[in-house]
Write a protein that holds these residues in place. Structure first.
Motif, PDB file in Angstrom:
ATOM      1  N   LYS A 140       1.044  -1.354  -0.113  1.00 37.69           N
ATOM      2  CA  LYS A 140      -0.266  -0.022   0.002  1.00 37.69           C
ATOM      3  C   LYS A 140       0.797   1.100  -0.070  1.00 37.69           C
ATOM      4  CE  LYS A 140      -4.262  -2.491   1.432  1.00 37.69           C
ATOM      5  NZ  LYS A 140      -5.281  -2.164   0.127  1.00 37.69           N
ATOM      6  N   GLU A 141       1.046   2.346  -0.802  1.00 39.44           N
ATOM      7  CA  GLU A 141       1.574   3.073  -0.943  1.00 39.44           C
ATOM      8  C   GLU A 141       0.930   4.082   0.103  1.00 39.44           C
ATOM      9  OE1 GLU A 141       1.907   4.556  -4.892  1.00 39.44           O
ATOM     10  OE2 GLU A 141       2.842   2.494  -5.325  1.00 39.44           O
ATOM     11  N   GLU A 142      -0.457   4.080   0.530  1.00 38.53           N
ATOM     12  CA  GLU A 142      -1.233   5.209   1.213  1.00 38.53           C
ATOM     13  C   GLU A 142      -2.084   4.328   2.470  1.00 38.53           C
ATOM     14  OE1 GLU A 142      -4.360   8.761   0.936  1.00 38.53           O
ATOM     15  OE2 GLU A 142      -2.464   8.907   0.510  1.00 38.53           O
ATOM     16  N   ILE A 143      -2.536   4.508   3.307  1.00 38.55           N
ATOM     17  CA  ILE A 143      -3.515   3.999   4.426  1.00 38.55           C
ATOM     18  C   ILE A 143      -3.518   4.353   4.879  1.00 38.55           C
ATOM     19  CG2 ILE A 143      -2.343   1.185   3.877  1.00 38.55           C
ATOM     20  CD1 ILE A 143      -0.740   1.862   6.741  1.00 38.55           C
ATOM     21  N   HIS A 144      -5.112   5.088   5.616  1.00 36.18           N
ATOM     22  CA  HIS A 144      -5.958   5.557   6.485  1.00 36.18           C
ATOM     23  C   HIS A 144      -5.478   4.386   7.631  1.00 36.18           C
ATOM     24  CE1 HIS A 144      -6.906   8.524   3.526  1.00 36.18           C
ATOM     25  NE2 HIS A 144      -6.860   7.985   2.777  1.00 36.18           N
ATOM     26  N   ILE A 145      -5.698   4.728   9.168  1.00 31.71           N
ATOM     27  CA  ILE A 145      -5.297   3.854  10.099  1.00 31.71           C
ATOM     28  C   ILE A 145      -6.308   4.574  11.290  1.00 31.71           C
ATOM     29  CG2 ILE A 145      -3.517   2.642  12.137  1.00 31.71           C
ATOM     30  CD1 ILE A 145      -1.810   3.650  10.204  1.00 31.71           C
ATOM     31  N   PRO A 146      -7.124   3.530  11.729  1.00 31.71           N
ATOM     32  CA  PRO A 146      -7.907   3.927  12.645  1.00 31.71           C
ATOM     33  C   PRO A 146      -7.379   2.871  14.558  1.00 31.71           C
ATOM     34  CG  PRO A 146      -9.197   2.115  10.967  1.00 31.71           C
ATOM     35  CD  PRO A 146      -8.190   2.561  11.019  1.00 31.71           C
ATOM     36  N   TYR A 147      -6.367   4.248  15.170  1.00 32.27           N
ATOM     37  CA  TYR A 147      -5.300   4.076  15.829  1.00 32.27           C
ATOM     38  C   TYR A 147      -5.624   3.250  16.775  1.00 32.27           C
ATOM     39  CZ  TYR A 147      -1.136   4.190  18.296  1.00 32.27           C
ATOM     40  OH  TYR A 147      -0.148   4.111  18.470  1.00 32.27           O
ATOM     41  N   ALA A 148      -5.507   2.447  17.807  1.00 32.45           N
ATOM     42  CA  ALA A 148      -5.722   1.142  18.034  1.00 32.45           C
ATOM     43  C   ALA A 148      -4.391   1.156  18.944  1.00 32.45           C
ATOM     44  CB  ALA A 148      -6.849   0.045  18.795  1.00 32.45           C
ATOM     45  N   GLY A 149      -4.038   1.734  20.260  1.00 30.93           N
ATOM     46  CA  GLY A 149      -2.251   1.664  21.570  1.00 30.93           C
ATOM     47  C   GLY A 149      -2.791   1.616  22.723  1.00 30.93           C
ATOM     48  N   GLY A 150      -1.672   1.837  23.189  1.00 30.45           N
ATOM     49  CA  GLY A 150      -1.916   2.060  24.721  1.00 30.45           C
ATOM     50  C   GLY A 150      -0.924   3.347  25.296  1.00 30.45           C
ATOM     51  N   LEU A 151      -1.210   2.952  26.922  1.00 26.42           N
ATOM     52  CA  LEU A 151      -0.275   4.000  27.524  1.00 26.42           C
ATOM     53  C   LEU A 151      -0.623   3.368  28.971  1.00 26.42           C
ATOM     54  CD1 LEU A 151      -0.135   7.840  26.622  1.00 26.42           C
ATOM     55  CD2 LEU A 151       1.489   5.772  26.464  1.00 26.42           C
ATOM     56  N   PRO A 152       0.998   3.213  29.966  1.00 19.52           N
ATOM     57  CA  PRO A 152       0.647   2.302  31.064  1.00 19.52           C
ATOM     58  C   PRO A 152      -1.144   2.980  31.977  1.00 19.52           C
ATOM     59  CG  PRO A 152       2.879   3.594  31.009  1.00 19.52           C
ATOM     60  CD  PRO A 152       2.029   3.847  28.934  1.00 19.52           C
ATOM     61  N   VAL A 153      -1.363   2.235  32.751  1.00 19.74           N
ATOM     62  CA  VAL A 153      -2.311   2.817  33.585  1.00 19.74           C
ATOM     63  C   VAL A 153      -1.921   4.246  33.866  1.00 19.74           C
ATOM     64  CG1 VAL A 153      -4.398   2.709  34.709  1.00 19.74           C
ATOM     65  CG2 VAL A 153      -3.301   0.612  33.750  1.00 19.74           C
ATOM     66  N   SER A 154      -1.290   4.233  34.651  1.00 15.33           N
ATOM     67  CA  SER A 154      -0.755   5.941  35.693  1.00 15.33           C
ATOM     68  C   SER A 154      -0.665   7.094  34.560  1.00 15.33           C
ATOM     69  CB  SER A 154       0.138   5.745  36.224  1.00 15.33           C
ATOM     70  OG  SER A 154       1.164   5.485  35.490  1.00 15.33           O
ATOM     71  N   GLU A 155      -1.107   6.570  33.209  1.00 16.18           N
ATOM     72  CA  GLU A 155      -0.530   7.893  32.074  1.00 16.18           C
ATOM     73  C   GLU A 155      -2.209   8.193  31.320  1.00 16.18           C
ATOM     74  OE1 GLU A 155       1.407  11.121  30.011  1.00 16.18           O
ATOM     75  OE2 GLU A 155       2.127   9.975  31.786  1.00 16.18           O
TER      76      GLU A 155
END
Length: 433
Positions: A140-155
């Motif tokens: 793919k030369e261009e993609i659209h990303i519905p982002y799913a990630g995370g951070l430590p609970v405290s943050e």
């Protein structure tokens, strides 16, 4: 679900999950056939030239993530330089000016470590690079990303999901300066998504897999009760998420006040650098005292620690044997004793903190995932066997495939992302009364 996945795929929308780690960033995504693909990129970045060096070698390797010399243009980078030439991951480990997560137990706090994940260019660059690799793997030369990630609970508790998501939203352009995709570029568009507390949705990957676009129950479905404590053991932090009959208990869930694997690995590497055998070699070749036997945590883990631990997991050995090759010579030096000293410290620190938090929460079971499970496995295995002798049951529940434990968080984000997008697509198809 497969129809929805393929429909989105044809629109250049890739469903993925990203676990920003302090040793490596893990990426899981769905390919066109609705199956999960995962890979990791070491969390190491170094400044690079604005063109391919004549000595960078051939571009014959087919492993895109092994040779990342990139030009990244992104407003998510610090305002000082939003167009950056960088070496990333494996390719950055022996470059001048390299940066990787550090931890000073005297000066740093858990909050400072997690804030680095939220705002530091090191993590942003590694994340953008991994998403570009993901796009490249799918041509793919261009993609659209519905982002799913995370951070430590405290943050997450302090920042909130929306503010954390701002660190990656926008349009990012990545040009491959070298490697199998030399002179090709990828555009990443992140306009929506969600940041979760680390470990908060890892139960999805414990209970489900995705095969050909369909959610499939794992064998852990029958082993998990309705209430349990999930320990997500990372390189920088260790999270404890408490699940009750009503879902996640946000009050009891916490970032444990305990170090992740990085400080223990750093102490092992320092001891290796100070081995008499290595000092003799450095003296022979007039090398500076700062010369390191292994150039990064990731290199040391992948070449020295993980292969031996995987042998124990696969039942090929009862106990691990750790050896190093100094200056990459054929001769090996046994360092089992000094490695096990730190592994025991790590495992003992964690078994105490995890069991105490589990007992205080009053839930039925304790479940472990994350890269720290592999690091502490030789001792966790001993504790598991001793607990079985004393109580006639398991101390902890581990994934069916323990070797995949590092990817459980990224896979959890991916599954949550798929469920959310599928519900949205189905709602749009429903007839209006």
């Amino acid at each position: 679900m497969l129809d929805v996945i393929q429909k989105l795929y044809d629109k250049n929308i890739i469903i993925s999950g990203v676990d920003q780690g302090n040793k490596s960033a893990k990426f899981s995504y769905l390919n066109r056939h609705g199956n999960i693909a995962s890979f990791a990129i070491p969390t190491i970045v170094a400044p690079a030239e604005d063109k391919k060096s004549a000595v960078e070698g051939s571009t014959e390797t087919n492993t895109i993530e092994k040779k990342l010399h990139l030009k990244i243009t992104s407003k998510s980078l610090s305002t000082v330089n939003q167009e950056r030439y960088v070496y990333v991951g494996h390719y950055a480990r022996n470059k001048k000016g390299k940066e990787e997560p550090t931890y000073n137990p005297i000066e740093d706090t858990q909050k400072n470590m997690s804030t680095t994940k939220f705002s530091n260019d090191l993590h942003v660059i590694t994340t953008i690079s991994g998403l570009a690799v993901m796009a490249a793997k799918e041509n793919k030369e261009e993609i659209h990303i519905p982002y799913a990630g995370g951070l430590p609970v405290s943050e997450i508790k302090e920042l909130g999901s929306e503010k954390a998501l701002e660190s990656v939203k926008g349009t990012h352009t990545v040009e491959f300066m070298d490697g199998p995709l030399e002179k090709k570029s990828v555009t990443l568009v992140i306009g929506s998504g969600k940041m979760y507390g680390e470990g908060a949705i890892t139960d999805l990957s414990l209970n489900f897999d995705i095969q050909q676009g369909e959610l499939v129950e794992t064998s852990l479905q029958d082993r998990l009760s309705e209430t349990y404590a999930l320990g997500d053991l990372g390189a920088g932090t260790s999270e404890m998420i408490i699940f009750t009959e009503e879902g996640i208990d946000g009050n009891l869930s916490q970032s444990l006040d305990i170090e992740g694997t990085n400080p223990y690995i750093d102490r092992i590497r320092e001891k290796v650098d100070n081995l008499d055998e290595f000092r003799a070699l450095k003296e022979l070749f007039d090398l500076d005292d700062s010369e390191r036997a292994y150039q990064s945590r990731e290199e040391f883990m992948s070449e020295v620690i993980e292969p031996s631990i995987l042998e124990v997991i696969r039942g090929e050995a009862d106990t691990p044997t750790f050896e190093v090759r100094l200056l990459k010579s054929k001769k090996t030096t046994d360092i089992t004793e000094l490695v096990m000293e730190e592994i025991r410290k790590y495992a003992n620190d964690h078994k105490k903190a995890l069991t105490s938090a589990w007992n205080s929460a009053g839930v039925d079971e304790l479940v472990l995932v994350g890269g720290g499970v592999l690091f502490g496995y030789p001792v966790f295995k001993e504790v598991q066997e001793k607990f079985m002798e004393l109580q006639g049951q398991e101390w902890v529940i581990m994934p069916d495939k323990v070797e995949e434990a590092p990817f459980f968080t990224s896979r959890g984000y991916l599954i949550a992302n798929l469920i959310q997008l599928t519900e949205k697509e189905e709602a749009e198809l429903e007839p209006v009364n």
